[in-house]
Design a protein around this motif. Structure first.
Motif, PDB file in Angstrom:
ATOM      1  N   GLN A   4      34.352  40.256  39.343  1.00 26.94           N
ATOM      2  CA  GLN A   4      34.976  41.346  38.598  1.00 26.94           C
ATOM      3  C   GLN A   4      35.141  42.576  39.477  1.00 26.94           C
ATOM      4  O   GLN A   4      36.175  43.251  39.434  1.00 26.94           O
ATOM      5  CB  GLN A   4      34.148  41.681  37.351  1.00 26.94           C
ATOM      6  CG  GLN A   4      34.827  42.675  36.404  1.00 26.94           C
ATOM      7  CD  GLN A   4      36.181  42.195  35.916  1.00 26.94           C
ATOM      8  OE1 GLN A   4      36.306  41.088  35.417  1.00 26.94           O
ATOM      9  NE2 GLN A   4      37.204  43.031  36.060  1.00 26.94           N
ATOM     10  N   ASP A   5      34.130  42.866  40.287  1.00 29.60           N
ATOM     11  CA  ASP A   5      34.234  44.004  41.213  1.00 29.60           C
ATOM     12  C   ASP A   5      35.357  43.782  42.219  1.00 29.60           C
ATOM     13  O   ASP A   5      36.095  44.717  42.556  1.00 29.60           O
ATOM     14  CB  ASP A   5      32.909  44.201  41.962  1.00 29.60           C
ATOM     15  CG  ASP A   5      31.801  44.721  41.067  1.00 29.60           C
ATOM     16  OD1 ASP A   5      32.125  45.287  40.007  1.00 29.60           O
ATOM     17  OD2 ASP A   5      30.620  44.537  41.415  1.00 29.60           O
ATOM     18  N   LEU A   6      35.476  42.537  42.700  1.00 28.73           N
ATOM     19  CA  LEU A   6      36.546  42.218  43.645  1.00 28.73           C
ATOM     20  C   LEU A   6      37.909  42.381  42.988  1.00 28.73           C
ATOM     21  O   LEU A   6      38.834  42.966  43.571  1.00 28.73           O
ATOM     22  CB  LEU A   6      36.371  40.784  44.156  1.00 28.73           C
ATOM     23  CG  LEU A   6      37.413  40.277  45.153  1.00 28.73           C
ATOM     24  CD1 LEU A   6      37.469  41.169  46.381  1.00 28.73           C
ATOM     25  CD2 LEU A   6      37.125  38.827  45.539  1.00 28.73           C
ATOM     26  N   LYS A   7      38.026  41.889  41.766  1.00 25.30           N
ATOM     27  CA  LYS A   7      39.292  42.030  41.032  1.00 25.30           C
ATOM     28  C   LYS A   7      39.618  43.500  40.816  1.00 25.30           C
ATOM     29  O   LYS A   7      40.769  43.928  40.998  1.00 25.30           O
ATOM     30  CB  LYS A   7      39.198  41.304  39.693  1.00 25.30           C
ATOM     31  CG  LYS A   7      40.500  41.319  38.890  1.00 25.30           C
ATOM     32  CD  LYS A   7      40.357  40.496  37.615  1.00 25.30           C
ATOM     33  CE  LYS A   7      41.660  40.517  36.823  1.00 25.30           C
ATOM     34  NZ  LYS A   7      41.555  39.714  35.584  1.00 25.30           N
ATOM     35  N   ASN A   8      38.614  44.286  40.439  1.00 23.24           N
ATOM     36  CA  ASN A   8      38.828  45.720  40.230  1.00 23.24           C
ATOM     37  C   ASN A   8      39.303  46.394  41.503  1.00 23.24           C
ATOM     38  O   ASN A   8      40.186  47.269  41.473  1.00 23.24           O
ATOM     39  CB  ASN A   8      37.538  46.387  39.738  1.00 23.24           C
ATOM     40  CG  ASN A   8      37.164  45.975  38.322  1.00 23.24           C
ATOM     41  OD1 ASN A   8      37.996  45.451  37.586  1.00 23.24           O
ATOM     42  ND2 ASN A   8      35.923  46.194  37.944  1.00 23.24           N
ATOM     43  N   SER A   9      38.727  45.982  42.636  1.00 18.74           N
ATOM     44  CA  SER A   9      39.117  46.575  43.924  1.00 18.74           C
ATOM     45  C   SER A   9      40.570  46.260  44.256  1.00 18.74           C
ATOM     46  O   SER A   9      41.314  47.123  44.735  1.00 18.74           O
ATOM     47  CB  SER A   9      38.215  46.055  45.041  1.00 18.74           C
ATOM     48  OG  SER A   9      36.884  46.450  44.833  1.00 18.74           O
ATOM     49  N   ILE A  10      40.962  45.020  43.979  1.00 16.68           N
ATOM     50  CA  ILE A  10      42.344  44.606  44.255  1.00 16.68           C
ATOM     51  C   ILE A  10      43.320  45.364  43.351  1.00 16.68           C
ATOM     52  O   ILE A  10      44.366  45.846  43.799  1.00 16.68           O
ATOM     53  CB  ILE A  10      42.492  43.091  44.089  1.00 16.68           C
ATOM     54  CG1 ILE A  10      41.749  42.379  45.236  1.00 16.68           C
ATOM     55  CG2 ILE A  10      43.960  42.670  44.060  1.00 16.68           C
ATOM     56  CD1 ILE A  10      41.549  40.909  45.036  1.00 16.68           C
ATOM     57  N   LEU A  11      42.973  45.477  42.080  1.00 17.70           N
ATOM     58  CA  LEU A  11      43.841  46.213  41.152  1.00 17.70           C
ATOM     59  C   LEU A  11      43.913  47.686  41.537  1.00 17.70           C
ATOM     60  O   LEU A  11      44.963  48.328  41.394  1.00 17.70           O
ATOM     61  CB  LEU A  11      43.337  46.068  39.716  1.00 17.70           C
ATOM     62  CG  LEU A  11      43.440  44.668  39.098  1.00 17.70           C
ATOM     63  CD1 LEU A  11      42.938  44.666  37.667  1.00 17.70           C
ATOM     64  CD2 LEU A  11      44.882  44.159  39.147  1.00 17.70           C
ATOM     65  N   GLN A  12      42.786  48.234  42.024  1.00 20.71           N
ATOM     66  CA  GLN A  12      42.788  49.630  42.455  1.00 20.71           C
ATOM     67  C   GLN A  12      43.711  49.828  43.654  1.00 20.71           C
ATOM     68  O   GLN A  12      44.479  50.800  43.713  1.00 20.71           O
ATOM     69  CB  GLN A  12      41.369  50.073  42.795  1.00 20.71           C
ATOM     70  CG  GLN A  12      41.218  51.570  43.033  1.00 20.71           C
ATOM     71  CD  GLN A  12      41.590  52.403  41.826  1.00 20.71           C
ATOM     72  OE1 GLN A  12      41.370  51.998  40.689  1.00 20.71           O
ATOM     73  NE2 GLN A  12      42.196  53.561  42.068  1.00 20.71           N
ATOM     74  N   LEU A  13      43.666  48.885  44.611  1.00 12.86           N
ATOM     75  CA  LEU A  13      44.594  48.941  45.742  1.00 12.86           C
ATOM     76  C   LEU A  13      46.038  48.861  45.254  1.00 12.86           C
ATOM     77  O   LEU A  13      46.930  49.556  45.775  1.00 12.86           O
ATOM     78  CB  LEU A  13      44.307  47.793  46.716  1.00 12.86           C
ATOM     79  CG  LEU A  13      43.007  47.872  47.517  1.00 12.86           C
ATOM     80  CD1 LEU A  13      42.783  46.570  48.270  1.00 12.86           C
ATOM     81  CD2 LEU A  13      43.044  49.044  48.487  1.00 12.86           C
ATOM     82  N   ALA A  14      46.246  48.012  44.240  1.00 12.33           N
ATOM     83  CA  ALA A  14      47.603  47.821  43.707  1.00 12.33           C
ATOM     84  C   ALA A  14      48.162  49.109  43.141  1.00 12.33           C
ATOM     85  O   ALA A  14      49.306  49.488  43.429  1.00 12.33           O
ATOM     86  CB  ALA A  14      47.586  46.730  42.637  1.00 12.33           C
ATOM     87  N   GLY A  17      49.237  51.792  45.622  1.00 11.33           N
ATOM     88  CA  GLY A  17      50.327  51.482  46.541  1.00 11.33           C
ATOM     89  C   GLY A  17      49.865  50.896  47.853  1.00 11.33           C
ATOM     90  O   GLY A  17      50.560  50.984  48.867  1.00 11.33           O
ATOM     91  N   LYS A  18      48.684  50.260  47.870  1.00 12.76           N
ATOM     92  CA  LYS A  18      48.117  49.733  49.109  1.00 12.76           C
ATOM     93  C   LYS A  18      48.058  48.210  49.139  1.00 12.76           C
ATOM     94  O   LYS A  18      47.522  47.650  50.096  1.00 12.76           O
ATOM     95  CB  LYS A  18      46.702  50.301  49.305  1.00 12.76           C
ATOM     96  CG  LYS A  18      46.677  51.814  49.489  1.00 12.76           C
ATOM     97  CD  LYS A  18      45.249  52.339  49.603  1.00 12.76           C
ATOM     98  CE  LYS A  18      45.240  53.849  49.795  1.00 12.76           C
ATOM     99  NZ  LYS A  18      43.861  54.385  49.874  1.00 12.76           N
ATOM    100  N   LEU A  19      48.583  47.550  48.114  1.00  8.76           N
ATOM    101  CA  LEU A  19      48.508  46.095  48.066  1.00  8.76           C
ATOM    102  C   LEU A  19      49.739  45.446  48.700  1.00  8.76           C
ATOM    103  O   LEU A  19      49.636  44.397  49.335  1.00  8.76           O
ATOM    104  CB  LEU A  19      48.348  45.615  46.614  1.00  8.76           C
ATOM    105  CG  LEU A  19      47.970  44.145  46.431  1.00  8.76           C
ATOM    106  CD1 LEU A  19      46.621  43.848  47.068  1.00  8.76           C
ATOM    107  CD2 LEU A  19      47.956  43.772  44.953  1.00  8.76           C
ATOM    108  N   VAL A  20      50.893  46.079  48.517  1.00  8.23           N
ATOM    109  CA  VAL A  20      52.121  45.591  49.169  1.00  8.23           C
ATOM    110  C   VAL A  20      52.778  46.779  49.863  1.00  8.23           C
ATOM    111  O   VAL A  20      52.508  47.943  49.552  1.00  8.23           O
ATOM    112  CB  VAL A  20      53.102  44.960  48.140  1.00  8.23           C
ATOM    113  CG1 VAL A  20      52.448  43.799  47.412  1.00  8.23           C
ATOM    114  CG2 VAL A  20      53.616  46.002  47.132  1.00  8.23           C
ATOM    115  N   GLU A  21      53.659  46.461  50.793  1.00 10.45           N
ATOM    116  CA  GLU A  21      54.320  47.534  51.530  1.00 10.45           C
ATOM    117  C   GLU A  21      55.435  48.161  50.687  1.00 10.45           C
ATOM    118  O   GLU A  21      55.933  47.536  49.739  1.00 10.45           O
ATOM    119  CB  GLU A  21      54.885  47.016  52.861  1.00 10.45           C
ATOM    120  CG  GLU A  21      56.205  46.232  52.753  1.00 10.45           C
ATOM    121  CD  GLU A  21      56.020  44.814  52.252  1.00 10.45           C
ATOM    122  OE1 GLU A  21      57.041  44.091  52.156  1.00 10.45           O
ATOM    123  OE2 GLU A  21      54.869  44.423  51.942  1.00 10.45           O
TER     124      GLU A  21
END
Length: 490
Positions: A4-14, A17-21
């Motif tokens: 869940q923490d990993l998922k939260n981190s990914i969504l936070q990056l998303a 604006g840091k998940l895709v260019e």
């Protein structure tokens, strides 16, 4: 980091604006917002929706993190034609009818119709005249379990309860991204920070508050790429979750399993080396038998019935040639506490039972008391001394403890192990043997309502006897190694 923490981190990056260019050819969020604004104005002009009360511009204080230049911060209501909730009145339920959805039916992250309640078609028609959930709308939990959002991906008819909020987006293609924003760490924190209630009152997020939620918006094509990237990553997070769960179970079990392995090696003669100068268990055994015979002759202990010879098929594992398999009662005075239930009194002599034994200690906080007369009667057969071992034999089997007697007490339904001669048997070695064996005894304990180990079983129980000096070296090595197992738990 759990899944869940990993998922939260990914969504936070998303949502930062840091998940895709960013791609210049996809335009800007401002262009998308202008298009949505025009569509909303047209819906108002056509009287398909009502004009919403204008909200103030988003201030610097409301912006929690930086976003790319091509993005914009916008309030949630600016993206929606309607932000509403379900009925505030609990309808009458029927056995069959139209599904009636509440928080419990979407809190898992998907819409689950398996345990829904039903309302009549007439009631449903009445409810959807005010709040009609449709394909591509967004539902979110706004009372109780807060914040979880899903996109409606079914054309099945249903109505919703007040615990759910309904977002009707002007641009349906934005729905998937909005769900990810609400479900991100940012979305969760914002809703948690702006909730009302708590304590004895149920938490909720008010609709007016929700309408003002700041949303970081990218261009539409970038939104699609963000959602696609999240959906690409999620299966790996699921795999990670399974692996992490297994690792957590392993980590919890490992220290205790390691402790069991150390004790198993100890009782098999594999933890320390054997030294010829320390003699053999046969010699020690003869000394203990002689000591026991003298105690019987002096009337200090009673003579027991002869114990059966140890058969080959009874021996559970190999031990060194200098050791000897014996039955417990051959080398230890094995007794138990009273089986009767004496009359309890308000103050008197503590009567210790299995509930007072835990984690290698005796606890008197919830002990019951008996009279001096009853205590003397019990102590005639099972007086407890410092250095004895107590072992629960009924109910919670095990929990051995070496007694350090700082007060008088009696025992009931507890096995009592006493040394015939402290110079010939190391009581700590006996303790660690019992500590390990408790796991086996729990599995083989008999009984219906309450499991138990009989005194006969204890007296006949096979015990690996090393020479006395080796017993002490084994205990020293165990006490050197086990703290490392305990450190693994922390």
């Amino acid at each position: 980091m759990n899944a869940q923490d990993l998922k939260n981190s990914i969504l936070q990056l998303a949502v930062q604006g840091k998940l895709v260019e960013q791609r210049a050819e996809e335009g800007t969020a401002r262009e998308l917002l202008e298009q949505i604004k025009l569509e909303k104005e047209q819906l108002i002009k056509d009287k398909k929706i009502k004009k919403s009360k204008p909200l103030p511009e988003i201030t610097e204080d409301e912006i929690p993190f930086e976003i790319p230049e091509s993005w914009e911060w916008v309030r949630l209501i600016d993206l929606c034609s309607l932000i509403s909730d379900g009925t505030h009145k609990t309808p009458a339920y029927v056995e069959y009818g139209v599904p009636f959805i509440s928080v419990k039916d979407i809190s898992s992250g998907v819409m689950d119709f398996s345990n829904v309640k039903y309302i009549t078609r007439e009631e449903h028609e009445k409810l959807i005249s005010r709040c009609k959930p449709e394909m591509n709308d967004v539902l979110l939990c706004r009372i109780g379990t807060l914040g979880k959002a899903i996109k409606i991906c079914t054309d099945k008819e249903f109505s919703i309860f007040v615990s759910l909020g309904l977002l009707k987006l002007i641009e349906a293609d934005v729905a998937d991204y909005i769900v990810q924003v609400i479900n991100s760490g940012y979305g969760y924190r914002w809703i948690d920070d702006n909730k009302v209630g708590g304590g004895t009152h149920t938490n909720k997020i008010n609709l007016d508050t929700l309408r003002g939620m700041p949303i970081p918006i990218p261009p539409l094509e970038e939104q699609h790429r963000i959602v696609a990237k999240i959906e690409e990553i999620l299966p790996y997070i699921d795999q990670y979750d399974k692996a992490y769960t297994k690792l957590e179970i392993f980590n919890k079990k490992f220290p205790e399993d390691m402790k069991k392995s150390i004790l198993q090696m100890a009782m098999q003669g594999k933890l320390v080396e054997q030294r010829p100068e320390e003699g053999t268990a046969d010699g020690l055994y003869e000394q203990i038998v002689a000591e026991k015979a003298q105690l019987i002759k002096d009337g200090k202990i009673k003579k027991e019935k002869p114990l059966p010879e140890i058969a080959e098929d009874e021996i559970p594992y190999e031990i060194p040639s200098s050791w000897r398999w014996v039955r417990f009662s051959e080398v230890m005075d094995v007794r138990d506490g009273t089986h009767d239930s004496p009359k309890y009194i308000e103050t008197g002599i503590p009567l210790v039972t299995s509930k007072n034994i835990s984690g290698g200690g005796l606890y008197f906080s919830n002990v019951k008391y008996i009279s001096r007369e009853d205590a003397d009667k019990i102590n005639e057969r099972s007086n407890v001394d410092t250095g004895d071992i107590l072992f629960a034999m009924i109910g919670s089997i095990g929990n051995p403890v070496i007694v350090n007697k700082d007060r008088e007490f009696c025992v009931k339904n507890v096995a009592l192990f006493k040394n015939y001669d402290k110079s010939k048997m190391c009581i700590e070695y006996v303790y660690w043997f019992l500590y390990r064996e408790q796991y086996i005894m729990k599995k083989v304990a008999s009984g219906g309502v309450q499991s138990f180990i009989s005194l006969k079983v204890f007296r006949n129980y096979l015990f690996p006897l090393p020479p006395f000096e080796e017993q002490k070296r084994i205990v020293a090595k165990i006490e050197e190694l086990l703290p490392y197992c305990d450190q693994l738990i922390k």
